[in-house]
Enzyme design. Structure first.
Site, PDB file in Angstrom:
ATOM      1  N   ARG A  77      15.100  26.236  39.786  1.00  0.00           N
ATOM      2  CA  ARG A  77      14.426  25.046  40.324  1.00  0.00           C
ATOM      3  C   ARG A  77      14.248  25.153  41.826  1.00  0.00           C
ATOM      4  O   ARG A  77      13.239  24.747  42.374  1.00  0.00           O
ATOM      5  CB  ARG A  77      15.261  23.781  40.038  1.00  0.00           C
TER       6      ARG A  77
ATOM      7  N   LYS B  18      32.532  23.048  36.113  1.00  0.00           N
ATOM      8  CA  LYS B  18      32.298  21.673  35.637  1.00  0.00           C
ATOM      9  C   LYS B  18      33.378  21.427  34.593  1.00  0.00           C
ATOM     10  O   LYS B  18      33.136  21.529  33.388  1.00  0.00           O
ATOM     11  CB  LYS B  18      30.899  21.546  35.028  1.00  0.00           C
TER      12      LYS B  18
ATOM     13  N   SER C 236      21.090  17.661  34.966  1.00  0.00           N
ATOM     14  CA  SER C 236      21.982  17.036  33.971  1.00  0.00           C
ATOM     15  C   SER C 236      22.979  16.109  34.654  1.00  0.00           C
ATOM     16  O   SER C 236      23.364  15.083  34.088  1.00  0.00           O
ATOM     17  CB  SER C 236      22.752  18.110  33.201  1.00  0.00           C
TER      18      SER C 236
ATOM     19  N   HIS D  64      15.143  22.091  30.907  1.00  0.00           N
ATOM     20  CA  HIS D  64      15.661  23.117  29.988  1.00  0.00           C
ATOM     21  C   HIS D  64      14.612  23.470  28.928  1.00  0.00           C
ATOM     22  O   HIS D  64      14.410  24.645  28.610  1.00  0.00           O
ATOM     23  CB  HIS D  64      16.928  22.614  29.279  1.00  0.00           C
TER      24      HIS D  64
HETATM   25  O1  PNS Z   1      24.148  24.993  32.971  1.00  0.00           O
HETATM   26  P1  PNS Z   1      25.163  25.650  33.857  1.00  0.00           P
HETATM   27  O2  PNS Z   1      26.392  24.782  33.967  1.00  0.00           O
HETATM   28  O3  PNS Z   1      24.611  26.049  35.197  1.00  0.00           O
HETATM   29  O4  PNS Z   1      25.585  27.002  33.105  1.00  0.00           O
HETATM   30  C1  PNS Z   1      26.549  27.877  33.657  1.00  0.00           C
HETATM   31  C2  PNS Z   1      26.993  28.873  32.586  1.00  0.00           C
HETATM   32  C3  PNS Z   1      27.599  28.123  31.387  1.00  0.00           C
HETATM   33  C4  PNS Z   1      25.793  29.690  32.107  1.00  0.00           C
HETATM   34  C5  PNS Z   1      28.046  29.822  33.239  1.00  0.00           C
HETATM   35  O5  PNS Z   1      29.124  29.058  33.722  1.00  0.00           O
HETATM   36  C6  PNS Z   1      28.530  30.855  32.244  1.00  0.00           C
HETATM   37  O6  PNS Z   1      27.871  31.874  32.061  1.00  0.00           O
HETATM   38  N1  PNS Z   1      29.690  30.559  31.609  1.00  0.00           N
HETATM   39  C7  PNS Z   1      30.270  31.439  30.613  1.00  0.00           C
HETATM   40  C8  PNS Z   1      31.445  32.222  31.227  1.00  0.00           C
HETATM   41  C9  PNS Z   1      30.934  33.457  31.970  1.00  0.00           C
HETATM   42  O7  PNS Z   1      30.208  34.271  31.424  1.00  0.00           O
HETATM   43  N2  PNS Z   1      31.384  33.575  33.229  1.00  0.00           N
HETATM   44  C10 PNS Z   1      31.022  34.692  34.096  1.00  0.00           C
HETATM   45  C11 PNS Z   1      29.803  34.362  34.943  1.00  0.00           C
HETATM   46  S1  PNS Z   1      29.339  35.683  36.012  1.00  0.00           S
END
Ligand code: PNS
Length: 162
Positions: free
Chosen positions: A91, A41, A128, A17
């Site tokens: 990645r 998650k 993570s 990150h």
């Molecule tokens: O680190 P991660 O878990 O891969 O991050 C995923 C994250 C938090 C960026 C994604 O789940 C997200 O954007 N969540 C906010 C809700 C949202 O915008 N959902 C629509 C996605 S198209």
């Protein structure tokens, strides 16, 4: 100088990150690290406050980076901070599959673009998920997280559930 939003669950923030944040600073100038909720998650292992604190310590040497928690959609967080785009690190081809679908969806619903940066190949295996697993069992994650957060991370994991 523009602003990019770097959203993620950061549970916890790790060396990969930090590499993405440092690349985004070079490209955009200002970076807002958005600590968010990933519905895939279901329950974060660390509290939101702990995830923010760890990311803040990890990025403390970068004066144009801020870390904030956001509820709701990444596109709304991007708009609320005046971000030019969302930035994501890749990645593996597997990451690309997931991120491309999110990027297209975020553009379709809100006109917010996503820019990918390739992660440092030295960190392509860092996740993570495994850091949580190792840390929860009292293992040594010092090779996987920034040096500056090793102690606070240990404290947060050891105080979980107490
Ligand atoms: O680190 P991660 O878990 O891969 O991050 C995923 C994250 C938090 C960026 C994604 O789940 C997200 O954007 N969540 C906010 C809700 C949202 O915008 N959902 C629509 C996605 S198209």
């Amino acid at each position: 100088m523009s602003t990019a939003l770097y959203p993620g669950s950061f549970d916890p923030f790790h060396v990969g990150h930090l590499d993405v944040v440092e690349q985004a600073v070079v490209l955009f100038g200002n970076v807002v690290v958005a600590v968010m909720h990933n519905p895939d998650k279901p329950s974060g292992v660390l509290t939101t406050a702990a995830r923010v604190e760890i990311a803040q310590i990890a990025c403390a040497h970068l004066s144009t980076v801020s870390v904030q928690a956001f509820a709701g959609l990444a596109v709304d967080a991007a708009k609320s901070v005046g971000a030019l785009c969302i930035v994501k690190g890749l990645r593996t081809p597997g990451d690309f599959e997931i991120e491309q679908q999110m990027a297209h969806t975020n553009f379709a619903v809100a006109g917010v673009r996503t820019v990918y940066v390739p992660c440092d190949p030295a960190f392509s295996y860092v996740s993570s998920r495994y850091i949580r697993d190792i840390a929860m069992h009292g293992g040594d994650v010092s090779a996987l997280v920034p040096k500056t957060v090793q102690q606070v991370l240990k404290t947060h994991f050891s105080s979980r559930g107490k």
